[in-house]
Write an enzyme that holds these catalytic residues in place. Structure first.
Site: not given
Length: 623
Positions: A156, A163
């Site tokens: 994560y 991202e």
């Protein structure tokens, strides 16, 4: 292996295809790394990953849009909003990397893609296994289970980092700006999305930590003991589930007075989130006449007694109704301990803001509480009467049965301080009785309690503590019988204070109700007491209704309140002053304080107490 219907087969195919797609992306990314590192180094190889897997990546990630639809139509139990936010953030990143050339060939893109693929392959494989086995917690292969709930700790953060690099690269990319508008692209990808990630990412990671903890706890939890005593009935799948029974009890109560509404309950789906509307409907119907109130209450309790089961030690079961119709073969012995503490003065004293208020000073403060709206005027008058009549606080000749005597919210401490005679019912656990008996000995009151062996055989306190107490679930008839024969000349006030979480709360409430029912019907002069909750549906005076409407009108004009209501899509600052209900004797007013998150079991447990209170009061019992 679980039985597979059309839905299960579809989910297996969908998750399998997604798993394969992401496996191709992962394999392609690893291959690019392995072949490229010797020549381009780690950073250069990561920058080349998108070009090698772009076609499959677009299809694999776009397929996740179906997960929003699955949640929306109830195909899976995922919350729609959360699913939409998670998939939406991925789609935003996908748009950036597809249409922004400068976002494609930077190392963050490779980190993002590898992180995504490394999470998704075991996730979709886990879903396939869970659907096939029918049990996501205990029957899925442990390596897959571990990966599903552990990889996020590393992937994560790396995925989010990747991202963000893609977002910033796209925000300054000329081609991307030309396609979506330069200013819009910059505002969304350089400011809005990073801000959302900054605040949302910790929440998402903490949510996964909580999910992991719960999943592992369930995976390695010891199997529950065989059912004993008062238990939920089996459903059509052979599981002791609460949903169907909860719904059936409310339906039975409503059917006694409004068959049309009962039919709607029978057809209702998604009971976990729909029950409040039907509970409101029941209360509104009961307000129309005393007959309706009594018929619904009786029908609801009758249904509960009929459907709940009582399992004996040998495993045989009968309805709870049948179990409570019989006298128990086993009997409790009785323990009695009288306190040797000094009797306190008969004066109502209330600690408040660092001092103890009594006399006129307390009465003045009570008036302030009434004026401010902290308590109702009738409550204030009752408190002031206690101040003016100190003799009322001498409870040395009063007897109180406390079902759940050790409850943190119960009145045990107060009753002991006032010299009352308490008949304590609580679990047979030594620490509980060490505390209760210790308090009783230091008071001016007395405590009476059930014991498994004769009191004379308790050689010391430890033996007494270990043999004191009982179980409301497994010894309900036995407790009832013990109380029926205890102090036959005295009048009991029976208080229901035991509380448990979830479905257990309904069980303990029904067990207490059976005792309250028989004592109030078979012992002359018995009164009942309940600990109400604000998170319930209550009848209120017209004055309270008018005050609620006035406060809503006042606060709805304030800008910050209106803004809060707007931003919460109407969840905050909701009007709770409902229209009056016309019934025999005039209008009735109700307040809906139910919290949907508490669930239908909590609501049913408290509703059964309302029902018993209505029925007992109609028979002349003080409640």
């Amino acid at each position: 292996m679980a039985s597979l219907g059309v839905k299960e087969i579809y989910l297996i195919l969908y998750n399998s295809l997604c798993c394969v797609g992401w496996a191709v992306v992962l394999a392609g990314g690893i291959k690019t790394l392995a072949l490229g590192i010797p020549e381009d180094g780690l950073g250069g190889s990561l920058s080349n990953i998108y070009a090698s897997v772009s076609d499959v990546l677009i299809y694999a990630q776009s397929a996740a849009l179906m997960e929003i639809l699955h949640a929306a139509i109830g195909l899976v139990r995922s919350p729609v909003v959360v699913t939409a936010m998670q998939v939406g953030s991925r789609i935003a990143a996908l748009l950036a990397i597809v249409f922004a050339p400068s976002a494609q060939d930077q190392l963050g893109a490779g980190v993002m893609i590898l992180s995504w693929a490394s999470v998704e392959v075991p996730r979709y494989a886990f879903y396939v296994a869970a659907t096939i086995t029918g049990d996501a917690t205990k029957k899925t292969p442990f390596p897959l289970f571990w990966l599903r709930y552990s990889l996020f700790a590393v992937l994560y953060p790396t995925g989010i980092t990747g991202e963000l690099t893609v977002f910033f690269a796209a925000a300054s990319d000329a081609a991307f700006g030309e396609m979506f508008g330069e200013s819009s692209a910059k505002v969304i990808y350089a400011y809005i999305l990073p801000i959302i990630y900054f605040f949302g990412s910790p929440f998402m990671i903490m949510n996964m930590i909580g999910n992991r903890k719960n999943a592992f706890k369930k995976r390695f939890a010891k199997p529950p003991p065989p059912p004993r005593g008062l238990v939920w009935p089996m459903d059509e799948k052979g599981v002791r589930s609460s949903t169907g029974t909860n719904k059936a009890i409310l339906e039975a109560a409503v059917r006694a007075i409004n068959p049309e509404l009962a039919d709607k309950i029978a057809r209702a789906k998604g009971w976990r989130f729909k029950y409040v509307n039907y509970l409101k409907g029941l209360v509104e119907e009961q307000c129309k006449s005393p007959e309706a109130a009594l018929k619904a209450a009786q029908a609801g309790l009758d249904k509960a007694y009929e459907v709940f089961e009582y399992v004996s030690e040998d495993g045989s079961s009968v309805s709870f109704k049948e179990a409570m119709a019989k006298e128990s073969k086993e009997k409790f012995y009785t323990g009695i301990i009288k306190g040797n503490g000094e009797k306190k003065k008969n004066a109502l004293e209330i600690p408040y803001k660092g001092e103890t208020l009594s006399g006129q000073k307390l009465k003045d403060q009570i008036d302030q509480w009434v004026t401010y709206g902290t308590i109702e005027p009738t409550a204030g008058e009752a408190m002031k009467k206690c101040v003016d009549n100190p003799g009322w606080l001498d409870l040395s000749n009063k007897y109180f049965v406390l079902l759940g005597a050790g409850s943190a919210m119960g009145p045990f401490l107060v009753l002991m301080a006032l010299g009352a005679n308490v008949i304590a019912v609580d679990l047979d656990r030594a620490p509980i009785w060490k505390r209760l008996i210790g308090i009783a000995r230091a008071s001016s009151g007395s405590i009476t309690f059930p014991v498994k062996i004769p009191r004379a055989e308790c050689e010391d306190d430890n033996t007494l503590f270990e043999n004191a107490g009982c179980n409301l679930f497994t010894q309900t008839p036995m407790i009832r019988d013990w109380l029926l024969q205890l102090y036959p000349k005295e009048k009991f006030t029976v208080g229901s204070y035991a509380y448990l979480n979830g479905a257990l709360h309904v069980q303990v409430s029904l067990a207490m109700d059976a005792i309250c029912r028989d004592l109030s019907e078979k012992r002359r002069g018995t009164s009942l007491a309940y600990l109400c909750t604000p998170t319930d549906l209550h009848l209120i005076p017209e004055e309270a209704h008018s005050a609620s409407a006035a406060f809503y009108k006042e606060y709805s004009r304030k800008f910050y309140c209106s803004l809060m209501k707007l931003l919460s899509s109407g969840k905050f600052l909701r009007k709770n002053a409902r229209s009056p209900i016309a019934g025999e004797g005039g209008n009735f007013y109700i307040v809906n304080g139910i919290s949907v998150a508490q669930g239908p079991n909590y609501a049913l447990a408290k509703r059964m107490q309302h029902w018993r209170a209505i029925l007992a009061r109609s028979n002349g019992c003080i409640v």
